[in-house]
Design an enzyme around this catalytic site. Structure first.
Site: not given
Length: 385
Positions: A45, A71, A75, A137, A140, A211-212, A268, A290
């Protein structure tokens, strides 16, 4: 025999498919299930310096048809010390010590990220833990009032400069491979600017994960006339099948622009072996899962790997390298081949349906005859029921 193993950033993965940081990765109890699956490794995580609970519930949502998820978790995690603790790693990897264990960090500011990288370095240098790689990361928000790092190229340059100055990266060889999690881009100049910064620091950047989630998505509860997510006015990150096509484009563009020494990880909307195949065809060295892991559980890795193996066998590929980055240009010949394959598949499906229909009809007729026979026997008192 089909081989799914790959080497990502110098780290051997038993399979090119593994988990994305986020869903079902908050504890060793959850991560050990990933280690036991067909996942090529385990990515923990995204950690902050201290543990935190995240945003108020409900902070996640899945569309009924499974095509999209949202979501806004904020975090939630147990803090970096937990994810680099020898006990956590041992409990996670269990009987799978040959699989790589990787750590993800997402500090609230650059100072937090630097502190966590130094903690990880100390743990590795102590010899007490085996951490194969670290994912930073950049997708974010990092500093309150500033954009996501990956969208603020001045901030991104500063982050990479400060990270590169750390002792763990200042020698002839980095202490550990460093990956960066990237946000989705939609405009070619933005791809070029992001890639230029990563290329500038290619001596420390080993891979880019694209990608995120796609930020600032909003889903509405039609009946209650309100957002489905409680936090941040309902605005949240979009994931799931809905983002696959954006992810494919990002993987393709980043592979074209990044230095060859920097691997690309596709993430993704990966739900099937076909999705994974397409990511690799666009140039991904490995693929992260994910949302599907979130909704289906760790069994998804076994299924996706089996599906990918079947596709490779059908297409005559023995290894991932046989088709990685070999997406062909559009052509009339390709269109003709695709049309032919679709027609063949349709005929096969129709034939199967016809056979099933024929079998069902035979069963129904047999049952009707039996009923008629019983009724006649009863009427003429041939048998006593």
């Amino acid at each position: 025999m089909v081989d799914l193993s790959v080497t990502l950033a110098g780290v051997p993965l038993t399979s090119c498919v593994y988990n994305a940081s986020g869903p079902r990765t908050g504890s060793s109890a959850a991560m050990c299930k990933i280690a036991k699956s067909a996942s090529g490794g385990v990515l923990a995580k995204s950690a902050t310096v201290a543990s935190q609970k995240g945003n108020d519930l409900p902070r996640t949502w899945h569309e009924d048809n499974g095509k999209a998820s949202l979501n806004s978790e904020g975090l939630p995690n147990s803090g970096i010390d937990y994810y680099i603790d020898p006990k956590t790693i041992s409990e996670t990897m269990g009987e799978n010590p040959t699989k790589p264990y990787m750590v993800s960090i997402s500090g609230k500011n650059i100072a937090d990220n630097l502190q966590m990288l130094q903690k990880i370095s100390s743990a590795i240098e102590s010899g007490s833990v085996n951490i194969a790689a670290v994912e930073l990361n950049l997708a974010c928000p990092n500093i309150v009032g500033k954009p996501t790092i990956g969208y603020d190229f001045e901030q991104m340059e500063d982050v990479m400069k400060q990270v590169a100055s750390l002792p763990c990266f200042s020698g002839s060889k980095a202490l550990f491979p460093l990956g960066v999690k990237m946000p989705p881009y939609f405009d070619r100049p933005h791809f070029e600017m992001a890639a230029a910064i990563l290329n500038k620091y290619k001596n420390i950047v080993s891979y880019a994960a694209s990608i995120n989630t796609i930020g600032n998505a909003l889903a509405i509860d039609f009946h209650a006339e309100m957002p489905v997510i409680r936090a941040k006015g309902g605005f949240a990150g979009l994931s799931g099948s809905a983002v696959k096509y954006t992810a494919l484009a990002n993987v393709k563009q980043m592979r074209e622009l990044l230095d060859k020494s920097i691997d690309v990880v596709g993430v993704g909307g990966v739900q099937t072996g076909r999705d994974a195949f397409e990511m690799i065809l666009c140039g991904a060295t490995a693929v992260q899962v994910g949302t599907c892991h979130w909704t289906e559980g760790p069994g998804c890795f076994d299924r996706i790997c089996d599906e990918l193996k079947a596709i490779m066998t059908d297409k005559g590929y023995d290894a991932v390298e046989d088709f990685r980055g070999k997406l062909k240009e559009w052509s009339k010949e390709g269109v003709a081949l695709s049309r032919q394959m679709k027609m063949t598949s349709k005929k096969s499906d129709t034939g199967g349906e016809h056979q099933a229909s024929s079998n069902n009809s035979s069963v129904i007729i047999a049952i009707l005859f039996a009923i008629i026979a019983v009724l006649l026997a009863e009427k003429f008192n041939i048998v006593t029921l």
